[in-house]
Design a protein around this motif. Sequence first.
Motif, PDB file in Angstrom:
ATOM      1  N   UNK A  75      46.084  40.095  41.097  1.00 27.27           N
ATOM      2  CA  UNK A  75      45.002  39.512  40.308  1.00 27.27           C
ATOM      3  C   UNK A  75      43.773  40.425  40.316  1.00 27.27           C
ATOM      4  N   UNK A  76      43.431  40.939  41.479  1.00 25.25           N
ATOM      5  CA  UNK A  76      42.297  41.872  41.578  1.00 25.25           C
ATOM      6  C   UNK A  76      42.554  43.122  40.743  1.00 25.25           C
ATOM      7  N   UNK A  77      43.761  43.656  40.856  1.00 27.96           N
ATOM      8  CA  UNK A  77      44.112  44.877  40.138  1.00 27.96           C
ATOM      9  C   UNK A  77      44.163  44.640  38.621  1.00 27.96           C
ATOM     10  N   UNK A  78      44.748  43.534  38.218  1.00 28.79           N
ATOM     11  CA  UNK A  78      44.879  43.209  36.789  1.00 28.79           C
ATOM     12  C   UNK A  78      43.517  43.093  36.114  1.00 28.79           C
ATOM     13  N   UNK A  79      42.561  42.439  36.778  1.00 34.42           N
ATOM     14  CA  UNK A  79      41.247  42.202  36.171  1.00 34.42           C
ATOM     15  C   UNK A  79      40.203  43.235  36.584  1.00 34.42           C
ATOM     16  N   UNK A  80      40.575  44.150  37.493  1.00 36.10           N
ATOM     17  CA  UNK A  80      39.646  45.163  37.982  1.00 36.10           C
ATOM     18  C   UNK A  80      38.386  44.527  38.579  1.00 36.10           C
ATOM     19  N   UNK A  81      38.607  43.551  39.446  1.00 39.63           N
ATOM     20  CA  UNK A  81      37.509  42.830  40.091  1.00 39.63           C
ATOM     21  C   UNK A  81      37.625  42.949  41.608  1.00 39.63           C
ATOM     22  N   UNK A 105      39.823  41.912  48.415  1.00 37.98           N
ATOM     23  CA  UNK A 105      40.533  42.968  47.708  1.00 37.98           C
ATOM     24  C   UNK A 105      39.584  43.708  46.777  1.00 37.98           C
ATOM     25  N   UNK A 106      39.802  45.023  46.660  1.00 33.84           N
ATOM     26  CA  UNK A 106      39.005  45.816  45.729  1.00 33.84           C
ATOM     27  C   UNK A 106      39.684  45.841  44.351  1.00 33.84           C
ATOM     28  N   UNK A 107      39.051  46.452  43.345  1.00 35.48           N
ATOM     29  CA  UNK A 107      39.621  46.426  41.989  1.00 35.48           C
ATOM     30  C   UNK A 107      40.955  47.156  41.839  1.00 35.48           C
ATOM     31  N   UNK A 108      41.357  47.920  42.854  1.00 37.26           N
ATOM     32  CA  UNK A 108      42.684  48.552  42.835  1.00 37.26           C
ATOM     33  C   UNK A 108      43.737  47.673  43.494  1.00 37.26           C
ATOM     34  N   UNK A 109      43.318  46.480  43.947  1.00 41.08           N
ATOM     35  CA  UNK A 109      44.250  45.578  44.610  1.00 41.08           C
ATOM     36  C   UNK A 109      44.492  45.909  46.064  1.00 41.08           C
ATOM     37  N   UNK A 110      43.652  46.760  46.642  1.00 43.29           N
ATOM     38  CA  UNK A 110      43.787  47.114  48.054  1.00 43.29           C
ATOM     39  C   UNK A 110      42.991  46.131  48.910  1.00 43.29           C
TER      40      UNK A 110
END
Length: 268
Positions: A75-81, A105-110
């Motif tokens: 979700x973080x990665x998909x929306x870059x949030x 989580x960062x915008x890369x999904x990490x």
Amino acid sequence: MSRNYKVAAIQMVATPQLEQNIVTARRLVGEAVQQGAQLVLLPEYWPIMGMQDSDKVGIAETPGSGQIQTFMAQLAREHKIWLIGGTLPLASSETGKVLNATLAYDPDGQQIGQYDKIHLFSFTKGEESYDEARTISVGKNVTTFDAPCGKVGLSVCYDLRFPELYRAMGPCTLIVVPAAFTYTTGKAHWEILLRARAIENQCYVLASAQGGMHVNGRRTWGHSMLIDPWGTIKAVLPEGEGVVCGEIDEAFMQNVRESLPALRHRKL
């Protein structure tokens, strides 16, 4: 940090069904992103509000793997949030218990942060009774992370009553409080405690709550909100599922700290 940064709190009325809650969280986070949110906070217990306290033990995940963690990272990665995942149950070394964990989580999904709830709620009044220590292990570490909006401090629900936790974080731009406050305690204390934490730490406070009547018969208070460093409520949602959005204004926060330098006046 950027001078103005948009954040959002998600309010839910979570059910005992993980899949149903995932669908709801996905939809509401999408709504927050449509409103421009760059950092989004989910509420405590968003994946499950079980029929019994022990239900969350049954869906506990090991750190770094599992459906809930995979969903949040995607979700973080998909929306870059920047996504702060309310709480989820993570496996504990204590038999029959879990850690009530907040993962960021960062915008890369990490995953860039984990906070395990330190203060465990118990309350008894008439027939209303709760004791989190029956199924939750106590967390140990104060946790912050750096985001584009500045330093973010992690806390959960009952932690709100313990101001020393927030002092231990050091000066933050934003403090988050995912919660599932009971209707009884929320009506009495939720708003005043949130505003106090914002005022005394001269920072923004973003609170994401469960808010309504749950399938298990429990009623939560809701009133997800964003509060500024002067203690003003900038946005609030009383009850029901939805999104609370608002801006973090760095210049306003600095003005508050300069005009009333309470953080510099601390002696203890």
